[in-house]
Write an enzyme that holds these catalytic residues in place. Sequence first.
Site, PDB file in Angstrom:
ATOM      1  N   LYS A  43       0.829  -1.208   0.000  1.00  0.00           N
ATOM      2  CA  LYS A  43       0.000   0.000   0.000  1.00  0.00           C
ATOM      3  C   LYS A  43       0.868   1.265   0.000  1.00  0.00           C
ATOM      4  O   LYS A  43       0.677   2.168  -0.818  1.00  0.00           O
ATOM      5  CB  LYS A  43      -0.929  -0.002   1.213  1.00  0.00           C
ATOM      6  CG  LYS A  43      -1.789   1.238   1.321  1.00  0.00           C
ATOM      7  CD  LYS A  43      -2.652   1.165   2.575  1.00  0.00           C
ATOM      8  CE  LYS A  43      -3.264   2.493   2.903  1.00  0.00           C
ATOM      9  NZ  LYS A  43      -3.934   2.474   4.195  1.00  0.00           N
ATOM     10  N   ASP A  47      -6.020  -0.716   0.991  1.00  0.00           N
ATOM     11  CA  ASP A  47      -5.728  -1.227   2.320  1.00  0.00           C
ATOM     12  C   ASP A  47      -5.970  -2.736   2.343  1.00  0.00           C
ATOM     13  O   ASP A  47      -6.886  -3.246   1.702  1.00  0.00           O
ATOM     14  CB  ASP A  47      -6.629  -0.528   3.347  1.00  0.00           C
ATOM     15  CG  ASP A  47      -6.233  -0.879   4.755  1.00  0.00           C
ATOM     16  OD1 ASP A  47      -6.895  -1.774   5.323  1.00  0.00           O
ATOM     17  OD2 ASP A  47      -5.282  -0.291   5.275  1.00  0.00           O
TER      18      ASP A  47
END
Length: 87
Positions: A45, A63
Site C-alpha cells: 500500500k 488497504d
Amino acid sequence: MELQNDNFQSKLSIAELADKLVEKYNGEVPNSMEELITLSGVGRKTANVVMGIAFNAQTIAVDTHVHTQIHIHVLIYESLRSLTCEV
C-alpha cells in the site's frame, strides 16, 4: 527483546529505512514496487502511494482489510450465484 512502545518501533523503522536509502540507493527513493517493499516499514500500500505521488505512476493503493473484504464478498456472491443457477 520485545518492544512495548509502538511509537519507538515506528521511529526505529524510519531510521532503518533512512539508513537503507542512503546506503543502498544513494539517498534516492527507488521507483519500483520490488525495491520499495524491501524498505523497513514499507508494504504494498505504501509503495503504491509513493509510486503514484512521487513518480506519477498509475497505481491504486488498497488497504489490506479492504482487499480482504472484497475477496470475501466475491466468494459469497459467486457461491450464491452458483446456488441460484443450479435451480
